[in-house]
Design a protein around this motif. Structure first.
Motif, PDB file in Angstrom:
ATOM      1  N   ASP A  44       0.844  -1.107  -0.025  1.00 11.21           N
ATOM      2  CA  ASP A  44      -0.044   0.034   0.188  1.00 11.21           C
ATOM      3  C   ASP A  44       0.900   1.286   0.183  1.00 11.21           C
ATOM      4  N   ALA A  45       2.021   1.171   0.635  1.00 12.24           N
ATOM      5  CA  ALA A  45       3.122   2.232   0.921  1.00 12.24           C
ATOM      6  C   ALA A  45       3.546   2.733  -0.520  1.00 12.24           C
ATOM      7  N   LEU A  46       3.592   1.542  -1.294  1.00  9.76           N
ATOM      8  CA  LEU A  46       4.214   1.915  -2.897  1.00  9.76           C
ATOM      9  C   LEU A  46       3.419   2.886  -3.687  1.00  9.76           C
ATOM     10  N   LYS A  47       2.072   2.926  -3.123  1.00  9.05           N
ATOM     11  CA  LYS A  47       1.388   3.958  -3.987  1.00  9.05           C
ATOM     12  C   LYS A  47       1.242   5.281  -3.319  1.00  9.05           C
ATOM     13  N   SER A  48       2.038   5.565  -2.189  1.00  8.19           N
ATOM     14  CA  SER A  48       1.996   6.962  -1.647  1.00  8.19           C
ATOM     15  C   SER A  48       2.538   8.032  -2.745  1.00  8.19           C
ATOM     16  N   ASP A  49       2.113   9.286  -2.409  1.00  5.64           N
ATOM     17  CA  ASP A  49       2.434  10.298  -3.257  1.00  5.64           C
ATOM     18  C   ASP A  49       3.878  10.804  -2.812  1.00  5.64           C
ATOM     19  N   ASN A  50       4.668  10.429  -1.605  1.00  3.12           N
ATOM     20  CA  ASN A  50       6.097  10.750  -1.424  1.00  3.12           C
ATOM     21  C   ASN A  50       7.017   9.787  -1.625  1.00  3.12           C
ATOM     22  N   ASP A  51       7.720  10.369  -2.454  1.00  2.00           N
ATOM     23  CA  ASP A  51       9.018   9.457  -3.335  1.00  2.00           C
ATOM     24  C   ASP A  51       9.762   8.868  -2.397  1.00  2.00           C
ATOM     25  N   TRP A  52       9.977   9.453  -0.994  1.00  2.00           N
ATOM     26  CA  TRP A  52      10.792   8.754  -0.253  1.00  2.00           C
ATOM     27  C   TRP A  52      10.097   7.670   0.326  1.00  2.00           C
ATOM     28  N   VAL A  53       8.630   7.762   0.549  1.00  2.00           N
ATOM     29  CA  VAL A  53       7.935   6.546   1.422  1.00  2.00           C
ATOM     30  C   VAL A  53       8.024   5.301   0.294  1.00  2.00           C
ATOM     31  N   ARG A  54       7.578   5.687  -1.048  1.00  2.18           N
ATOM     32  CA  ARG A  54       7.790   4.677  -2.082  1.00  2.18           C
ATOM     33  C   ARG A  54       9.054   3.971  -2.045  1.00  2.18           C
ATOM     34  N   GLU A  55      10.171   4.626  -2.076  1.00  4.74           N
ATOM     35  CA  GLU A  55      11.497   4.167  -2.061  1.00  4.74           C
ATOM     36  C   GLU A  55      11.699   3.301  -1.126  1.00  4.74           C
ATOM     37  N   SER A  56      11.295   3.735   0.227  1.00  2.00           N
ATOM     38  CA  SER A  56      11.638   2.919   1.444  1.00  2.00           C
ATOM     39  C   SER A  56      10.823   1.477   1.513  1.00  2.00           C
ATOM     40  N   ALA A  57       9.449   1.693   1.010  1.00  2.00           N
ATOM     41  CA  ALA A  57       8.540   0.505   1.133  1.00  2.00           C
ATOM     42  C   ALA A  57       9.323  -0.608   0.096  1.00  2.00           C
ATOM     43  N   ALA A  58       9.589  -0.022  -1.389  1.00  2.00           N
ATOM     44  CA  ALA A  58      10.338  -1.180  -1.990  1.00  2.00           C
ATOM     45  C   ALA A  58      11.568  -1.670  -1.286  1.00  2.00           C
ATOM     46  N   GLU A  59      12.447  -0.651  -0.750  1.00  2.00           N
ATOM     47  CA  GLU A  59      13.538  -1.289  -0.152  1.00  2.00           C
ATOM     48  C   GLU A  59      13.235  -2.334   0.993  1.00  2.00           C
ATOM     49  N   ALA A  60      12.215  -2.088   1.671  1.00  2.00           N
ATOM     50  CA  ALA A  60      11.797  -2.917   2.835  1.00  2.00           C
ATOM     51  C   ALA A  60      11.466  -4.366   2.108  1.00  2.00           C
ATOM     52  N   LEU A  61      10.524  -4.429   1.029  1.00  2.00           N
ATOM     53  CA  LEU A  61      10.097  -5.629   0.586  1.00  2.00           C
ATOM     54  C   LEU A  61      11.227  -6.331  -0.141  1.00  2.00           C
ATOM     55  N   GLY A  62      12.058  -5.804  -0.771  1.00  2.00           N
ATOM     56  CA  GLY A  62      13.212  -6.476  -1.011  1.00  2.00           C
ATOM     57  C   GLY A  62      14.014  -7.010   0.022  1.00  2.00           C
ATOM     58  N   GLY A  63      14.147  -6.284   1.104  1.00  2.00           N
ATOM     59  CA  GLY A  63      14.676  -6.953   2.296  1.00  2.00           C
ATOM     60  C   GLY A  63      14.109  -8.300   2.783  1.00  2.00           C
ATOM     61  N   ILE A  64      12.608  -8.258   2.764  1.00  2.00           N
ATOM     62  CA  ILE A  64      11.863  -9.553   3.016  1.00  2.00           C
ATOM     63  C   ILE A  64      12.226 -10.888   1.867  1.00  2.00           C
ATOM     64  N   GLY A  65      12.765 -10.399   0.819  1.00  2.00           N
ATOM     65  CA  GLY A  65      13.017 -11.259  -0.144  1.00  2.00           C
ATOM     66  C   GLY A  65      11.970 -12.141  -0.884  1.00  2.00           C
ATOM     67  N   PRO A  66      12.104 -13.170  -1.304  1.00  2.00           N
ATOM     68  CA  PRO A  66      10.863 -14.241  -2.105  1.00  2.00           C
ATOM     69  C   PRO A  66       9.551 -14.297  -1.247  1.00  2.00           C
ATOM     70  N   MET A  67       9.861 -14.182   0.028  1.00  2.00           N
ATOM     71  CA  MET A  67       8.309 -14.210   0.932  1.00  2.00           C
ATOM     72  C   MET A  67       7.445 -12.837   0.409  1.00  2.00           C
ATOM     73  N   ALA A  68       7.938 -11.988  -0.079  1.00  2.00           N
ATOM     74  CA  ALA A  68       7.313 -10.841  -0.669  1.00  2.00           C
ATOM     75  C   ALA A  68       6.933 -10.953  -2.163  1.00  2.00           C
ATOM     76  N   GLY A  69       6.824 -11.904  -2.562  1.00  2.00           N
ATOM     77  CA  GLY A  69       6.295 -12.480  -3.798  1.00  2.00           C
ATOM     78  C   GLY A  69       4.980 -11.748  -4.390  1.00  2.00           C
ATOM     79  N   GLU A  70       4.059 -11.625  -3.457  1.00  2.00           N
ATOM     80  CA  GLU A  70       3.081 -10.875  -3.402  1.00  2.00           C
ATOM     81  C   GLU A  70       3.034  -9.556  -4.204  1.00  2.00           C
ATOM     82  N   ALA A  71       4.126  -8.731  -3.862  1.00  2.00           N
ATOM     83  CA  ALA A  71       4.490  -7.359  -4.204  1.00  2.00           C
ATOM     84  C   ALA A  71       5.050  -7.229  -5.679  1.00  2.00           C
ATOM     85  N   GLU A  72       5.158  -8.191  -6.479  1.00  2.88           N
ATOM     86  CA  GLU A  72       5.699  -8.118  -7.536  1.00  2.88           C
ATOM     87  C   GLU A  72       5.049  -7.408  -8.626  1.00  2.88           C
TER      88      GLU A  72
END
Length: 199
Positions: A8-36
């Motif tokens: 949901d945070a990937l849809k934010s209007d804030n660039d930093w929030v979108r970037e941080s959310a993407a980084e966090a999902l990457g940190g979760i790894g394959p278990m975050a496949g639903e975010a693809e």
């Protein structure tokens, strides 16, 4: 539920929030496949840093699509903190192996890169993508580790996978050294599961 909240945070209007959310999902790894799907949409984001974060996250999740290769390939031209950005891009392209062949023209001649750690990352990425023998590159990484230059090179081992499992003893030895910088420890801990894998 952390993953749905990050998506949901990937849809934010804030660039930093979108970037941080993407980084966090990457940190979760394959278990975050639903975010693809949501991350793939960010590959066309207006903000360059967001596009890069989404591409790196997709690699961490296990997605090696051509669009991912293209975004990470663009990061090889640097920009802010160019050595660190180029090094990270090279490492991630190397992690994709032959799936990143389309990015090979984006690399300059290895000798053209002024930073020695970047040269090693680029040389290692090219060897991995082409399917060349990576043992000389692994040996060079070990030489840096032995000279206490761990932080800038240990991430390179991730592109070699289990081929680099011979480095595990020296990495553990480095972890145990008193007064070791927490950043170095974090980098080692991140790479160990990759190089200890049997696949």
């Amino acid at each position: 539920d952390v993953i749905p909240a990050l998506i949901d945070a990937l849809k934010s209007d804030n660039d930093w929030v979108r970037e941080s959310a993407a980084e966090a999902l990457g940190g979760i790894g394959p278990m975050a496949g639903e975010a693809e799907d949501a991350l793939v949409r960010l590959l066309e984001d207006k903000d360059r840093s967001v596009r890069a974060a989404a591409a790196y996250a997709l690699v961490d999740i296990g997605v090696h699509a051509p669009a991912v290769v293209a975004v990470i390939g663009d990061e090889l031209d640097g920009g802010y903190n160019l050595f660190a950005k180029r090094r990270k891009a090279a490492i991630y392209l190397g992690r994709m192996g032959s799936d990143a062949k389309a990015a090979l023209p984006e690399f300059r001649d290895v000798s053209a890169y002024k930073d020695e750690h970047l040269r090693l990352a680029v040389k290692s990425a090219i060897a991995t993508i082409r399917g060349d023998d990576v043992k000389p590159c692994i040996a060079e990484v070990i030489s840096y580790v032995e000279r206490n230059r761990v932080f800038f090179v240990v991430g390179i081992l991730a592109m070699f996978g289990h081929e680099a499992n011979s480095t595990v003893p020296i990495l553990f030895k480095t972890l145990k050294e008193p007064g070791k910088d927490i950043g170095v420890g974090t980098e080692i801990v991140k790479v160990l599961p990759v190089i200890c894998s049997d696949t």
